[in-house]
Write a protein that holds these residues in place. Structure first.
Motif, short mmCIF file in Angstrom:
data_model
loop_
_atom_site.label_atom_id
_atom_site.label_comp_id
_atom_site.label_asym_id
_atom_site.label_seq_id
_atom_site.Cartn_x
_atom_site.Cartn_y
_atom_site.Cartn_z
N ILE A 1 -49.70 -11.44 15.22
CA ILE A 1 -50.45 -12.38 16.03
C ILE A 1 -50.56 -11.36 17.38
CG2 ILE A 1 -50.60 -14.21 17.50
CD1 ILE A 1 -48.87 -15.59 15.34
N PHE A 2 -51.92 -10.96 17.81
CA PHE A 2 -51.92 -10.42 19.12
C PHE A 2 -53.49 -10.60 19.44
CE2 PHE A 2 -51.90 -7.17 15.33
CZ PHE A 2 -53.24 -6.84 15.34
N VAL A 3 -53.97 -10.21 20.44
CA VAL A 3 -55.10 -10.28 21.14
C VAL A 3 -55.69 -8.98 21.21
CG1 VAL A 3 -55.01 -12.91 22.00
CG2 VAL A 3 -54.62 -10.84 23.53
N ASP A 4 -54.89 -7.86 21.32
CA ASP A 4 -55.35 -6.59 21.73
C ASP A 4 -54.22 -5.70 21.20
OD1 ASP A 4 -55.79 -3.85 22.99
OD2 ASP A 4 -56.95 -5.03 24.47
N GLU A 5 -54.61 -4.97 19.87
CA GLU A 5 -53.22 -4.27 19.39
C GLU A 5 -52.95 -2.84 20.25
OE1 GLU A 5 -52.21 -2.33 15.08
OE2 GLU A 5 -54.01 -3.32 15.19
N VAL A 6 -54.05 -2.53 20.82
CA VAL A 6 -53.81 -1.17 21.71
C VAL A 6 -53.00 -1.70 22.74
CG1 VAL A 6 -54.82 0.62 23.10
CG2 VAL A 6 -55.69 0.16 20.85
N ALA A 7 -53.20 -2.61 23.45
CA ALA A 7 -52.36 -3.12 24.66
C ALA A 7 -51.16 -3.61 24.12
CB ALA A 7 -53.28 -4.34 25.16
N TYR A 8 -50.81 -4.17 23.03
CA TYR A 8 -49.47 -4.56 22.23
C TYR A 8 -48.74 -3.47 22.55
CZ TYR A 8 -46.14 -6.51 19.18
OH TYR A 8 -44.92 -7.01 18.37
N ALA A 9 -49.13 -2.24 21.78
CA ALA A 9 -48.41 -1.14 21.56
C ALA A 9 -48.11 -0.30 23.03
CB ALA A 9 -49.25 -0.09 20.91
N ALA A 10 -48.96 -0.58 24.02
CA ALA A 10 -48.66 0.05 25.36
C ALA A 10 -47.59 -0.81 26.12
CB ALA A 10 -49.96 0.12 26.10
N ALA A 11 -47.72 -2.14 25.83
CA ALA A 11 -46.75 -3.23 26.51
C ALA A 11 -45.19 -2.66 25.99
CB ALA A 11 -47.22 -4.47 26.19
N GLN A 12 -45.32 -2.48 24.64
CA GLN A 12 -43.89 -2.20 24.07
C GLN A 12 -43.52 -0.75 24.70
OE1 GLN A 12 -43.60 -2.45 19.79
NE2 GLN A 12 -43.31 -4.67 20.15
N ASP A 13 -44.26 0.24 25.01
CA ASP A 13 -43.82 1.17 25.61
C ASP A 13 -43.39 1.12 26.76
OD1 ASP A 13 -44.72 2.91 23.34
OD2 ASP A 13 -46.66 3.48 24.18
N ARG A 14 -44.06 0.25 27.74
CA ARG A 14 -43.62 -0.16 28.92
C ARG A 14 -42.35 -1.03 28.91
NH1 ARG A 14 -46.15 -3.38 34.19
NH2 ARG A 14 -44.49 -2.40 35.56
N LEU A 15 -42.06 -1.76 28.04
CA LEU A 15 -41.13 -2.65 27.85
C LEU A 15 -39.73 -1.59 27.55
CD1 LEU A 15 -39.61 -5.13 27.18
CD2 LEU A 15 -40.37 -4.86 24.61
N MET A 16 -39.95 -0.54 26.85
CA MET A 16 -38.76 0.36 26.64
C MET A 16 -38.42 1.15 27.90
SD MET A 16 -37.40 -0.37 24.14
CE MET A 16 -36.22 0.95 23.65
N ASP A 17 -39.67 1.57 28.87
CA ASP A 17 -39.28 2.17 29.91
C ASP A 17 -38.37 1.27 31.01
OD1 ASP A 17 -40.68 4.46 29.25
OD2 ASP A 17 -42.52 3.68 30.15
N LEU A 18 -38.87 -0.02 31.00
CA LEU A 18 -38.15 -1.11 31.85
C LEU A 18 -36.77 -0.87 31.62
CD1 LEU A 18 -40.99 -3.63 31.80
CD2 LEU A 18 -40.37 -2.24 33.83
N ALA A 19 -36.45 -1.02 29.87
CA ALA A 19 -35.10 -1.21 29.68
C ALA A 19 -34.37 0.33 29.68
CB ALA A 19 -35.10 -1.66 28.23
N GLY A 20 -34.88 1.34 30.31
CA GLY A 20 -34.29 2.55 29.97
C GLY A 20 -34.15 3.17 28.98
N GLN A 21 -35.26 2.81 28.07
CA GLN A 21 -34.94 3.33 26.58
C GLN A 21 -33.94 2.91 25.73
OE1 GLN A 21 -37.99 4.86 25.17
NE2 GLN A 21 -38.63 4.59 27.32
N SER A 22 -33.32 1.66 26.17
CA SER A 22 -32.07 1.28 25.40
C SER A 22 -32.51 -0.07 24.74
CB SER A 22 -30.89 1.15 26.37
OG SER A 22 -30.17 0.23 25.73
#
Length: 271
Positions: free
Chosen positions: A209-230
């Protein structure tokens, strides 16, 4: 650092197989991979707790074949929170399982992204697959709360309170927001459905379930940055590993504490 504790409180469960959790074919497609359903409570020093998401009730559970393990209000009380005293509720997004029990918090302000409510009340909802994860009545309830001055809008990233930041991570929905909490072990990211499961991140395969697959992938990249890649600092929206890896009691996990089993280790043991 104002955040003293974060509870991940399970209120429901859905048994399913792995193929239902990925938008592409996976090798373990017929193996069990259930979803847990959580709300989160952020405890603070000298201030009332902030609740993240509101879950769903029995009517939605019956309609969608989910099993409520205990009500959201009961789970919060087990965590020491009286829903009547909650002043601030963060809605990560408006799907039925994250914004379905607004009446549990009659005295709260509800924090939502501009883009999320705009999408949920737009012509996009005329498309049945897009509409499917939403329930109309909770969205209508939020609109009524708006007219009663109980809704706070956020446009992009913002600070809710000391130690609590909202970060817009659109993709799964148009205005999904994660919650970044400053804790004694560093930043803990309540990802909500920016990642249903840790495996959606590690396999780089989105939930269906997603409205924008490219944005979904970018969101997960940023998510990991916010978590210090952990992965240990990411709390997905629906992964049973949250309860099995973090210190837990009575289906409430202390995610402000370090996991007793590293997430990467737990994932390797699944395969």
């Amino acid at each position: 650092m104002a955040v003293t504790r974060i509870d991940a409180i399970r209120y429901a469960r859905h048994e399913r197989v792995a193929s239902a959790n990925f938008a592409a074919q996976v090798d373990d497609h017929d193996l069990p991979m259930p979803l847990d359903y959580f709300v989160w409570a952020i405890h603070r020093e000298g201030a009332p707790p902030v609740v993240v998401d509101t879950g769903f009730g029995e009517e939605a559970a019956v309609a969608r074949g989910r099993v409520i393990t205990r009500s959201v209000s009961e789970g919060l009380r087990e965590a020491g929170i009286d829903p009547l005293l909650v002043e601030d509720v963060i809605l990560t997004h408006l799907h039925y399982d994250h914004a379905g029990s607004l009446s549990t918090f009659p005295n709260a302000r509800f924090h939502v992204q501009d883009a999320e409510l705009a999408f949920a009340t737009s012509r996009h909802i005329l498309d049945e697959p897009t509409r499917a994860p939403f329930d109309g009545e909770p969205v209508a309830q939020l609109v009524r709360k708006l007219y009663a001055d109980h809704v706070v809008f956020h446009e992009g990233d913002s600070e809710l309170a000391p130690g609590i930041r909202l970060v817009q991570l659109a993709g799964h929905t148009a205005g999904l927001q994660a919650v970044v909490c400053d804790t004694a072990r560093g930043a803990v990211v309540l990802a909500s459905d920016a990642a249903h499961l840790y495996a959606n991140i590690t396999r780089a395969i989105p939930f269906p379930i997603f409205v924008d697959e490219v944005a979904y992938a970018a969101a997960q990249d940023r998510l990991m940055d916010l978590a210090g890649q952990s992965l240990d600092h990411v709390i997905p929206g629906h992964d049973p590993l949250v309860l099995s890896c973090f210190p837990s009691n009575d289906a409430i996990a202390r995610v402000d504490l370090a996991p007793h089993t590293p997430i990467a280790t737990a994932l390797s043991e699944q395969t």
